[in-house]
Design a protein around this motif. Structure first.
Motif, PDB file in Angstrom:
ATOM      1  N   ALA A  30       0.837  -1.208   0.000  1.00 47.01           N
ATOM      2  CA  ALA A  30       0.000   0.000   0.000  1.00 47.01           C
ATOM      3  C   ALA A  30       0.871   1.256   0.000  1.00 47.01           C
ATOM      4  CB  ALA A  30      -0.937  -0.015   1.209  1.00 47.01           C
ATOM      5  N   GLY A  31       1.945   1.243   0.782  1.00 44.12           N
ATOM      6  CA  GLY A  31       2.857   2.385   0.809  1.00 44.12           C
ATOM      7  C   GLY A  31       3.513   2.613  -0.534  1.00 44.12           C
ATOM      8  N   PHE A  32       3.978   1.542  -1.171  1.00 48.82           N
ATOM      9  CA  PHE A  32       4.618   1.674  -2.484  1.00 48.82           C
ATOM     10  C   PHE A  32       3.613   2.125  -3.548  1.00 48.82           C
ATOM     11  CE2 PHE A  32       7.906  -1.478  -0.860  1.00 48.82           C
ATOM     12  CZ  PHE A  32       8.883  -0.511  -0.723  1.00 48.82           C
ATOM     13  N   PHE A  33       2.394   1.601  -3.466  1.00 49.38           N
ATOM     14  CA  PHE A  33       1.379   2.012  -4.434  1.00 49.38           C
ATOM     15  C   PHE A  33       1.023   3.488  -4.240  1.00 49.38           C
ATOM     16  CE2 PHE A  33      -2.905   2.190  -6.313  1.00 49.38           C
ATOM     17  CZ  PHE A  33      -2.584   1.723  -7.572  1.00 49.38           C
ATOM     18  N   TRP A  34       0.950   3.919  -2.986  1.00 45.96           N
ATOM     19  CA  TRP A  34       0.707   5.322  -2.675  1.00 45.96           C
ATOM     20  C   TRP A  34       1.847   6.182  -3.243  1.00 45.96           C
ATOM     21  CZ3 TRP A  34      -0.165   7.147   3.087  1.00 45.96           C
ATOM     22  CH2 TRP A  34      -0.586   8.479   3.102  1.00 45.96           C
ATOM     23  N   LEU A  35       3.083   5.726  -3.051  1.00 45.87           N
ATOM     24  CA  LEU A  35       4.233   6.439  -3.611  1.00 45.87           C
ATOM     25  C   LEU A  35       4.115   6.560  -5.133  1.00 45.87           C
ATOM     26  CD1 LEU A  35       7.266   5.105  -1.586  1.00 45.87           C
ATOM     27  CD2 LEU A  35       6.726   7.494  -1.989  1.00 45.87           C
ATOM     28  N   LEU A  41       6.236  15.643 -10.501  1.00 44.55           N
ATOM     29  CA  LEU A  41       7.262  16.680 -10.553  1.00 44.55           C
ATOM     30  C   LEU A  41       7.097  17.718  -9.441  1.00 44.55           C
ATOM     31  CD1 LEU A  41       7.559  17.319 -14.373  1.00 44.55           C
ATOM     32  CD2 LEU A  41       9.327  16.403 -12.861  1.00 44.55           C
ATOM     33  N   ASP A  42       5.866  17.947  -9.003  1.00 43.48           N
ATOM     34  CA  ASP A  42       5.630  18.979  -8.001  1.00 43.48           C
ATOM     35  C   ASP A  42       5.376  18.413  -6.598  1.00 43.48           C
ATOM     36  OD1 ASP A  42       3.203  17.904  -8.693  1.00 43.48           O
ATOM     37  OD2 ASP A  42       2.131  19.805  -8.759  1.00 43.48           O
ATOM     38  N   ALA A  43       5.649  17.139  -6.390  1.00 42.79           N
ATOM     39  CA  ALA A  43       5.449  16.537  -5.071  1.00 42.79           C
ATOM     40  C   ALA A  43       6.455  17.115  -4.077  1.00 42.79           C
ATOM     41  CB  ALA A  43       5.602  15.019  -5.147  1.00 42.79           C
ATOM     42  N   ASP A  44       5.972  17.448  -2.891  1.00 43.60           N
ATOM     43  CA  ASP A  44       6.888  17.948  -1.861  1.00 43.60           C
ATOM     44  C   ASP A  44       7.365  16.794  -0.981  1.00 43.60           C
ATOM     45  OD1 ASP A  44       4.888  17.428   0.043  1.00 43.60           O
ATOM     46  OD2 ASP A  44       4.167  19.487   0.024  1.00 43.60           O
ATOM     47  N   TYR A  45       8.288  17.116  -0.100  1.00 40.95           N
ATOM     48  CA  TYR A  45       8.935  16.097   0.726  1.00 40.95           C
ATOM     49  C   TYR A  45       7.926  15.323   1.579  1.00 40.95           C
ATOM     50  CZ  TYR A  45      12.166  13.958   4.020  1.00 40.95           C
ATOM     51  OH  TYR A  45      12.855  13.065   4.783  1.00 40.95           O
ATOM     52  N   LEU A  46       7.010  16.020   2.243  1.00 42.84           N
ATOM     53  CA  LEU A  46       6.041  15.347   3.108  1.00 42.84           C
ATOM     54  C   LEU A  46       5.093  14.450   2.321  1.00 42.84           C
ATOM     55  CD1 LEU A  46       5.176  18.064   5.771  1.00 42.84           C
ATOM     56  CD2 LEU A  46       6.537  15.984   6.055  1.00 42.84           C
ATOM     57  N   THR A  47       4.776  14.848   1.105  1.00 43.66           N
ATOM     58  CA  THR A  47       3.902  14.036   0.256  1.00 43.66           C
ATOM     59  C   THR A  47       4.523  12.671  -0.011  1.00 43.66           C
ATOM     60  OG1 THR A  47       3.034  16.023  -0.796  1.00 43.66           O
ATOM     61  CG2 THR A  47       2.736  13.961  -1.983  1.00 43.66           C
ATOM     62  N   ILE A  48       5.827  12.645  -0.131  1.00 40.09           N
ATOM     63  CA  ILE A  48       6.537  11.394  -0.398  1.00 40.09           C
ATOM     64  C   ILE A  48       6.930  10.682   0.901  1.00 40.09           C
ATOM     65  CG2 ILE A  48       8.657  10.448  -1.418  1.00 40.09           C
ATOM     66  CD1 ILE A  48       8.376  12.656  -3.545  1.00 40.09           C
ATOM     67  N   LEU A  49       7.203  11.439   1.942  1.00 38.00           N
ATOM     68  CA  LEU A  49       7.661  10.862   3.205  1.00 38.00           C
ATOM     69  C   LEU A  49       6.617   9.951   3.844  1.00 38.00           C
ATOM     70  CD1 LEU A  49       9.783  10.678   5.467  1.00 38.00           C
ATOM     71  CD2 LEU A  49       8.681  12.683   6.508  1.00 38.00           C
ATOM     72  N   VAL A  50       5.373  10.365   3.869  1.00 38.88           N
ATOM     73  CA  VAL A  50       4.339   9.585   4.560  1.00 38.88           C
ATOM     74  C   VAL A  50       4.176   8.189   3.951  1.00 38.88           C
ATOM     75  CG1 VAL A  50       1.905   9.507   5.219  1.00 38.88           C
ATOM     76  CG2 VAL A  50       3.182  11.653   5.433  1.00 38.88           C
ATOM     77  N   PRO A  51       3.992   8.045   2.624  1.00 40.01           N
ATOM     78  CA  PRO A  51       3.885   6.685   2.078  1.00 40.01           C
ATOM     79  C   PRO A  51       5.190   5.890   2.197  1.00 40.01           C
ATOM     80  CG  PRO A  51       3.722   8.311   0.319  1.00 40.01           C
ATOM     81  CD  PRO A  51       3.710   9.058   1.608  1.00 40.01           C
ATOM     82  N   LEU A  53       7.246   6.077   4.758  1.00 42.47           N
ATOM     83  CA  LEU A  53       7.225   5.563   6.137  1.00 42.47           C
ATOM     84  C   LEU A  53       6.270   4.377   6.268  1.00 42.47           C
ATOM     85  CD1 LEU A  53       7.331   8.880   8.201  1.00 42.47           C
ATOM     86  CD2 LEU A  53       9.147   7.157   7.987  1.00 42.47           C
ATOM     87  N   LEU A  54       5.129   4.446   5.581  1.00 43.49           N
ATOM     88  CA  LEU A  54       4.178   3.335   5.619  1.00 43.49           C
ATOM     89  C   LEU A  54       4.800   2.074   5.022  1.00 43.49           C
ATOM     90  CD1 LEU A  54       1.237   2.443   6.243  1.00 43.49           C
ATOM     91  CD2 LEU A  54       0.688   3.088   3.880  1.00 43.49           C
ATOM     92  N   ALA A  55       5.461   2.221   3.871  1.00 41.28           N
ATOM     93  CA  ALA A  55       6.118   1.067   3.248  1.00 41.28           C
ATOM     94  C   ALA A  55       7.204   0.505   4.165  1.00 41.28           C
ATOM     95  CB  ALA A  55       6.718   1.470   1.899  1.00 41.28           C
TER      96      ALA A  55
END
Length: 180
Positions: A30-35, A41-51, A53-55
């Motif tokens: 689920a984390g990888f799919f969310w990622l 191109l415009d994703a910020d750090y927190l947008t990527i960090l949360v999934p 961390l889940l993965a």
């Protein structure tokens, strides 16, 4: 990963390995799919960090029960060989997994660059070589594709674990074994 391994270790006697490992793999998937879905191109750090961390949490949930499952029915004299085989399998598996995901990403990047350059040529602005913007867009697309592949691998692994890991009683104690 460390936090999840601690959670898993505390619950190893209460939750059958097949369920805890499957849950961990499904959470990672689920984390990888969310990622895969938020990698833009415009994703910020927190947008990527949360999934991410889940993965990572899902991966951590798998370590303790998988290790115990792999060595639970091994005779004392063979414990070192079993442990060495487990460690070698983890190292080789990680290398193969990384090679597969890098291949997926690289292929997707190359295909996307070709697609973008072809589109530019058809619109009347041919390029001799890909621009930095094209390379960046293709790279993001490629790594998003690798995260999608990782998700599919995790989901398939979760299903395999549910089918292959069973619980059998030996000497009055329930121990996990792998079905043959």
């Amino acid at each position: 990963i460390g936090v999840a391994a601690q959670v898993s270790a505390r619950n190893v006697g209460r939750i059958a390995p097949r369920f805890s490992v499957s849950a961990g793999l499904a959470i990672s998937g689920a984390g990888f799919f969310w990622l895969h879905n938020v990698m833009t191109l415009d994703a910020d750090y927190l947008t990527i960090l949360v999934p991410l961390l889940l993965a990572s949490f899902g991966i951590g949930l798998t370590f303790v029960p998988l290790t115990l499952t792999a060595i639970s029915n091994v005779e004392g004299g063979d414990a070192g060989v079993a442990s060495g085989t487990l460690n070698t399998s983890q190292q080789v598996g990680g290398s193969i997994g990384l090679a597969v995901l890098v291949t997926v990403a690289t292929t997707a990047i190359t295909d996307r660059i070709t697609e973008l350059m072809t589109a530019a040529a058809m619109s009347g602005t041919p390029m001799m070589k890909p621009s930095p913007a094209v390379i960046l867009e293709a790279s993001v697309f490629g790594w998003a594709s690798a995260f999608q592949a990782a998700a599919l691998i995790c989901f398939a692994g979760a299903l395999l674990v549910l089918v292959l890991i069973t619980r059998k009683v030996h000497a009055g104690e329930a121990q996990p074994t792998v079905a043959h």
